[in-house]
Design a protein around this motif. Structure first.
Motif, PDB file in Angstrom:
ATOM      1  N   GLN A 147      -0.990   5.092   5.186  1.00  0.00           N
ATOM      2  CA  GLN A 147      -0.650   6.412   5.727  1.00  0.00           C
ATOM      3  C   GLN A 147       0.739   6.803   5.248  1.00  0.00           C
ATOM      4  OE1 GLN A 147      -1.161   6.579  10.028  1.00  0.00           O
ATOM      5  NE2 GLN A 147      -3.054   7.685   9.638  1.00  0.00           N
ATOM      6  N   THR A 148       1.626   5.815   5.213  1.00  0.00           N
ATOM      7  CA  THR A 148       2.936   5.942   4.588  1.00  0.00           C
ATOM      8  C   THR A 148       3.051   4.718   3.685  1.00  0.00           C
ATOM      9  OG1 THR A 148       4.077   4.664   6.305  1.00  0.00           O
ATOM     10  CG2 THR A 148       3.898   7.038   6.667  1.00  0.00           C
ATOM     11  N   GLY A 191       6.025   0.512   7.408  1.00  0.00           N
ATOM     12  CA  GLY A 191       5.180   1.680   7.199  1.00  0.00           C
ATOM     13  C   GLY A 191       4.034   1.753   8.181  1.00  0.00           C
ATOM     14  N   ALA A 192       2.942   2.364   7.756  1.00  0.00           N
ATOM     15  CA  ALA A 192       1.757   2.512   8.613  1.00  0.00           C
ATOM     16  C   ALA A 192       0.514   2.557   7.743  1.00  0.00           C
ATOM     17  CB  ALA A 192       1.848   3.782   9.454  1.00  0.00           C
ATOM     18  N   ILE A 193      -0.581   1.948   8.238  1.00  0.00           N
ATOM     19  CA  ILE A 193      -1.863   1.970   7.533  1.00  0.00           C
ATOM     20  C   ILE A 193      -2.957   2.438   8.481  1.00  0.00           C
ATOM     21  CG2 ILE A 193      -1.229   0.107   5.947  1.00  0.00           C
ATOM     22  CD1 ILE A 193      -3.175  -1.708   7.632  1.00  0.00           C
ATOM     23  N   GLU A 194      -3.982   3.024   7.902  1.00  0.00           N
ATOM     24  CA  GLU A 194      -5.207   3.319   8.638  1.00  0.00           C
ATOM     25  C   GLU A 194      -6.180   2.191   8.298  1.00  0.00           C
ATOM     26  OE1 GLU A 194      -8.631   6.742   9.113  1.00  0.00           O
ATOM     27  OE2 GLU A 194      -7.326   6.773   7.361  1.00  0.00           O
ATOM     28  N   PHE A 195      -6.716   1.547   9.315  1.00  0.00           N
ATOM     29  CA  PHE A 195      -7.622   0.410   9.146  1.00  0.00           C
ATOM     30  C   PHE A 195      -8.979   0.838   9.678  1.00  0.00           C
ATOM     31  CE2 PHE A 195      -9.387  -3.778  10.015  1.00  0.00           C
ATOM     32  CZ  PHE A 195      -8.883  -4.542   8.975  1.00  0.00           C
ATOM     33  N   VAL A 253      -4.826   2.937  13.637  1.00  0.00           N
ATOM     34  CA  VAL A 253      -3.599   2.993  12.854  1.00  0.00           C
ATOM     35  C   VAL A 253      -2.726   1.819  13.268  1.00  0.00           C
ATOM     36  CG1 VAL A 253      -1.500   4.316  12.378  1.00  0.00           C
ATOM     37  CG2 VAL A 253      -3.703   5.486  12.567  1.00  0.00           C
ATOM     38  N   LEU A 254      -2.254   1.082  12.274  1.00  0.00           N
ATOM     39  CA  LEU A 254      -1.310  -0.008  12.503  1.00  0.00           C
ATOM     40  C   LEU A 254       0.045   0.431  11.975  1.00  0.00           C
ATOM     41  CD1 LEU A 254      -3.117  -3.285  11.349  1.00  0.00           C
ATOM     42  CD2 LEU A 254      -2.636  -2.560  13.679  1.00  0.00           C
ATOM     43  N   SER A 255       1.061   0.300  12.815  1.00  0.00           N
ATOM     44  CA  SER A 255       2.433   0.613  12.427  1.00  0.00           C
ATOM     45  C   SER A 255       3.236  -0.669  12.353  1.00  0.00           C
ATOM     46  CB  SER A 255       3.061   1.562  13.450  1.00  0.00           C
ATOM     47  OG  SER A 255       2.340   2.776  13.477  1.00  0.00           O
ATOM     48  N   ALA A 256       4.414  -0.576  11.777  1.00  0.00           N
ATOM     49  CA  ALA A 256       5.290  -1.743  11.635  1.00  0.00           C
ATOM     50  C   ALA A 256       5.424  -2.481  12.969  1.00  0.00           C
ATOM     51  CB  ALA A 256       6.655  -1.310  11.137  1.00  0.00           C
ATOM     52  N   LEU A 277       0.835  -1.206   0.000  1.00  0.00           N
ATOM     53  CA  LEU A 277       0.000   0.000   0.000  1.00  0.00           C
ATOM     54  C   LEU A 277       0.868   1.254   0.000  1.00  0.00           C
ATOM     55  CD1 LEU A 277      -2.916  -0.523   2.550  1.00  0.00           C
ATOM     56  CD2 LEU A 277      -3.081  -0.030   0.129  1.00  0.00           C
ATOM     57  N   PRO A 278       1.063   1.862  -1.157  1.00  0.00           N
ATOM     58  CA  PRO A 278       1.756   3.154  -1.157  1.00  0.00           C
ATOM     59  C   PRO A 278       0.935   4.185  -0.370  1.00  0.00           C
ATOM     60  CG  PRO A 278       1.679   2.219  -3.368  1.00  0.00           C
ATOM     61  CD  PRO A 278       0.772   1.389  -2.506  1.00  0.00           C
ATOM     62  N   ALA A 279       1.596   5.193   0.144  1.00  0.00           N
ATOM     63  CA  ALA A 279       0.905   6.249   0.895  1.00  0.00           C
ATOM     64  C   ALA A 279      -0.254   6.793   0.080  1.00  0.00           C
ATOM     65  CB  ALA A 279       1.882   7.369   1.239  1.00  0.00           C
ATOM     66  N   GLY A 280      -1.435   6.868   0.709  1.00  0.00           N
ATOM     67  CA  GLY A 280      -2.622   7.408   0.069  1.00  0.00           C
ATOM     68  C   GLY A 280      -3.461   6.393  -0.691  1.00  0.00           C
ATOM     69  N   LYS A 281      -2.890   5.252  -1.061  1.00  0.00           N
ATOM     70  CA  LYS A 281      -3.665   4.235  -1.769  1.00  0.00           C
ATOM     71  C   LYS A 281      -4.590   3.540  -0.777  1.00  0.00           C
ATOM     72  CE  LYS A 281      -3.557   0.147  -4.632  1.00  0.00           C
ATOM     73  NZ  LYS A 281      -2.782  -0.914  -5.249  1.00  0.00           N
TER      74      LYS A 281
END
Length: 115
Positions: A100-101, A64-68, A80-83, A42-46
């Motif tokens: 997110q990143t 990286g980090a994602i918003e779930f 938010v999940l981080s590495a 997931l690239p940032a923003g995708k």
């Protein structure tokens, strides 16, 4: 070029080098009658739009980090999940994710619900 499924006992690298992240596709690493494991890039923003699957899932953020997002549109919450973090979600629960990143996550889906 699609990644072929791994075979039993075959090691695979889960986190591609950051420099090549944009060119690495999301792919199913393997699928059996009971389990599917997918490496999501997931690239940032995708984003992956909200959806649901029948079986229980785990989502492990490798880099990286994602918003779930979890729940229906009228009652949605975000985490938010981080590495290094893992999230468990019951089967049938609506969810979506957004980078997110630049991020790589490992998603495991139980294909046969608990008996």
């Amino acid at each position: 070029m699609a990644l072929s499924h791994v075979t039993s006992g075959q090691p695979i690298s889960l986190a591609p080098p950051a420099a090549t992240l944009a060119s690495v596709p999301t792919s199913a690493l393997f699928k059996t009658d009971q389990l599917e494991v997918i490496r999501v890039v997931l690239p940032a923003g995708k984003a992956f739009p909200p959806h649901q699957v029948a079986g229980d899932i785990t989502v492990q953020c490798l880099s990286g980090a994602i918003e779930f997002t979890i729940g229906e549109a009228h009652d949605e919450r975000s985490v938010v999940l981080s590495a290094g973090e893992l999230l468990y979600l019951d089967g049938g629960v609506r969810h979506g994710l957004r980078g997110q990143t630049d991020a790589v996550v490992l998603v495991s889906i139980v294909l046969r619900p608990h008996v």
